[in-house]
Scaffold this motif. Structure first.
Motif, short mmCIF file in Angstrom:
data_model
loop_
_atom_site.label_atom_id
_atom_site.label_comp_id
_atom_site.label_asym_id
_atom_site.label_seq_id
_atom_site.Cartn_x
_atom_site.Cartn_y
_atom_site.Cartn_z
N GLU A 69 0.75 -1.11 0.08
CA GLU A 69 -0.04 0.07 0.15
C GLU A 69 0.96 1.18 -0.03
OE1 GLU A 69 -3.11 -0.02 2.94
OE2 GLU A 69 -3.80 2.02 2.35
N GLY A 70 0.47 2.26 -0.90
CA GLY A 70 1.30 3.38 -0.93
C GLY A 70 0.20 4.63 -0.57
N GLY A 71 0.88 5.79 -0.57
CA GLY A 71 0.03 6.91 -0.40
C GLY A 71 -1.25 7.02 -1.45
N TYR A 72 -1.03 6.71 -2.51
CA TYR A 72 -2.02 6.92 -3.72
C TYR A 72 -2.97 5.55 -3.79
CZ TYR A 72 0.85 10.71 -5.57
OH TYR A 72 1.60 11.69 -5.55
N SER A 73 -2.39 4.41 -3.66
CA SER A 73 -2.92 3.05 -4.03
C SER A 73 -2.77 2.05 -3.03
CB SER A 73 -2.28 2.75 -5.29
OG SER A 73 -1.02 2.50 -5.01
N TYR B 122 -10.45 7.87 -2.53
CA TYR B 122 -10.32 9.36 -1.95
C TYR B 122 -9.51 10.18 -2.93
CZ TYR B 122 -6.51 8.49 0.96
OH TYR B 122 -5.09 7.92 1.45
N TYR B 123 -8.69 9.41 -3.51
CA TYR B 123 -7.70 10.12 -4.32
C TYR B 123 -8.24 10.35 -5.93
CZ TYR B 123 -3.07 11.82 -5.10
OH TYR B 123 -1.93 12.70 -5.39
N LEU B 124 -9.45 9.94 -6.17
CA LEU B 124 -9.90 10.18 -7.62
C LEU B 124 -10.18 11.65 -7.54
CD1 LEU B 124 -12.06 6.90 -7.77
CD2 LEU B 124 -9.97 7.76 -9.31
N THR B 125 -9.25 12.48 -7.57
CA THR B 125 -9.68 14.05 -7.64
C THR B 125 -8.99 14.55 -9.02
OG1 THR B 125 -7.62 14.32 -6.67
CG2 THR B 125 -9.49 14.38 -4.99
N ASP B 126 -9.25 15.57 -9.20
CA ASP B 126 -8.29 16.25 -10.60
C ASP B 126 -6.92 15.89 -10.37
OD1 ASP B 126 -10.67 16.63 -11.50
OD2 ASP B 126 -10.64 19.14 -11.17
N LYS B 127 -6.31 16.44 -9.36
CA LYS B 127 -4.89 15.95 -8.98
C LYS B 127 -4.52 14.64 -9.15
CE LYS B 127 -0.66 17.03 -6.83
NZ LYS B 127 0.09 15.91 -6.93
N GLY B 128 -5.18 13.69 -8.29
CA GLY B 128 -4.92 12.35 -8.54
C GLY B 128 -5.03 11.96 -9.87
N LYS B 129 -6.05 12.11 -10.80
CA LYS B 129 -6.19 11.76 -12.06
C LYS B 129 -5.13 12.30 -12.77
CE LYS B 129 -11.18 10.99 -12.11
NZ LYS B 129 -12.54 11.63 -12.37
N GLU B 130 -4.55 13.37 -12.56
CA GLU B 130 -3.57 14.01 -13.10
C GLU B 130 -2.10 13.10 -13.16
OE1 GLU B 130 -3.28 18.41 -12.75
OE2 GLU B 130 -1.17 18.22 -13.13
N ASP B 131 -1.92 12.81 -11.73
CA ASP B 131 -0.59 12.05 -11.39
C ASP B 131 -0.84 10.90 -11.90
OD1 ASP B 131 0.24 14.31 -10.00
OD2 ASP B 131 -0.27 13.39 -7.92
N VAL C 208 1.17 6.98 -15.97
CA VAL C 208 0.76 5.96 -17.41
C VAL C 208 1.87 6.52 -18.58
CG1 VAL C 208 -0.71 5.38 -19.35
CG2 VAL C 208 -1.60 5.35 -16.77
N GLY C 209 1.63 8.01 -18.55
CA GLY C 209 2.44 8.32 -19.87
C GLY C 209 4.06 8.07 -19.66
N VAL C 210 4.43 8.24 -18.40
CA VAL C 210 6.09 8.18 -18.25
C VAL C 210 6.33 6.60 -18.21
CG1 VAL C 210 8.14 8.15 -16.61
CG2 VAL C 210 6.21 10.02 -16.99
N MET C 211 5.55 5.80 -17.44
CA MET C 211 5.97 4.18 -17.40
C MET C 211 5.55 3.46 -18.47
SD MET C 211 7.31 4.19 -14.54
CE MET C 211 7.63 2.32 -14.34
N SER C 212 4.71 3.99 -19.44
CA SER C 212 4.39 3.05 -20.49
C SER C 212 5.70 3.19 -21.50
CB SER C 212 3.20 3.28 -21.08
OG SER C 212 3.14 4.80 -21.81
N THR C 213 6.57 4.22 -21.54
CA THR C 213 7.52 4.31 -22.21
C THR C 213 8.95 4.01 -21.90
OG1 THR C 213 8.06 6.53 -21.64
CG2 THR C 213 6.44 6.47 -23.44
N ASP D 174 -15.13 5.34 -11.82
CA ASP D 174 -14.42 5.45 -10.34
C ASP D 174 -13.33 4.37 -10.23
OD1 ASP D 174 -16.05 3.09 -10.54
OD2 ASP D 174 -16.80 3.22 -8.56
N GLU D 175 -12.88 3.64 -11.23
CA GLU D 175 -12.03 2.53 -10.95
C GLU D 175 -10.70 3.09 -11.84
OE1 GLU D 175 -11.14 0.35 -8.95
OE2 GLU D 175 -12.96 -0.92 -9.18
N TRP D 176 -9.71 3.38 -11.26
CA TRP D 176 -8.40 3.88 -11.98
C TRP D 176 -7.39 2.82 -11.28
CZ3 TRP D 176 -7.29 9.00 -14.37
CH2 TRP D 176 -8.73 9.85 -14.70
N ILE D 177 -6.90 2.35 -12.45
CA ILE D 177 -5.75 1.14 -12.01
C ILE D 177 -4.64 1.05 -13.15
CG2 ILE D 177 -5.80 -1.70 -11.90
CD1 ILE D 177 -8.65 -1.57 -11.10
N LEU D 178 -3.34 0.64 -12.27
CA LEU D 178 -2.26 0.52 -13.18
C LEU D 178 -1.87 -0.97 -12.96
CD1 LEU D 178 -0.21 3.61 -12.19
CD2 LEU D 178 -1.42 3.21 -14.55
N VAL D 179 -1.64 -1.67 -14.02
CA VAL D 179 -1.34 -3.00 -13.95
C VAL D 179 0.15 -3.36 -14.32
CG1 VAL D 179 -1.53 -5.52 -14.85
CG2 VAL D 179 -3.65 -3.91 -14.52
#
Ligand SMILES: Nc1ncnc2c1ncn2[C@@H]1O[C@H](COP(=O)(O)OP(=O)(O)OP(=O)(O)O)[C@@H](O)[C@H]1O
Length: 130
Positions: free
Chosen positions: A44-48, A69-78, A83-88, A105-110
């Motif tokens: 578990e981290g601060g975001y996820s 609770y992190y599904l805010t504009d800032k959270g979505k931006e981060d 996604v943009g950085v890690m995918s490259t 309401d479901e934002w996930i990185l695999v």
């Protein structure tokens, strides 16, 4: 989460930029993590909250689920930036971003699952007993 990526990007040799993570639907991720079972939580981290999962083809993955609770504009931006950085990025010492899910309401990185090994083992190929 973003700072660590940049630091590694500057200091690790052999880093390359390539490929993109693909979108994955939430039902596939639910199935892979046994409906986000508590038994599958590996961190578990601060975001996820991060779950161990297995895709239908047998691939073991780390499923990083953004906290509600992190599904805010800032959270979505981060999230989008990760996604943009890690995918490259590709490097032997960086977990590979395989897929992402961005559904209401479901934002996930695999990520590729980094099994129970220390960072020293990944970087230097030896155990550190210090
Ligand atoms: N690819 C992975 N394989 C195995 N375990 C992982 C993986 N990614 C994350 N974890 C586990 O989940 C924990 C939380 O991950 P991480 O720190 O990336 O989350 P976060 O929400 O971005 O946190 P923060 O940004 O606050 O550090 C890690 O400390 C680690 O134990």
């Amino acid at each position: 989460m973003f700072t660590m990526v940049i630091r590694r990007r500057q200091s690790l040799p052999g880093l390359s930029l390539s490929g993109t993570g693909d979108a994955l639907d939430r039902s596939t991720i639910r199935e892979a993590t046994r409906n986000f079972s508590e038994a599958n939580v590996i961190g578990e981290g601060g975001y996820s909250v991060v779950y161990r999962g297995q895709l239908r083809d047998g691939t073991m993955v780390a499923v990083k689920r953004l906290k509600k609770y992190y599904l805010t504009d800032k959270g979505k931006e981060d999230f989008s930036r990760e996604v943009g950085v890690m995918s490259t990025l590709r490097h032997v010492n960086l977990a590979k971003l395989l897929y992402y899910c961005r559904e209401e309401d479901e934002w996930i990185l695999v990520y590729e699952l980094m099994e129970n090994r220390s960072l020293n083992l990944y970087i230097f190929g030896t155990r550190c007993n210090a």
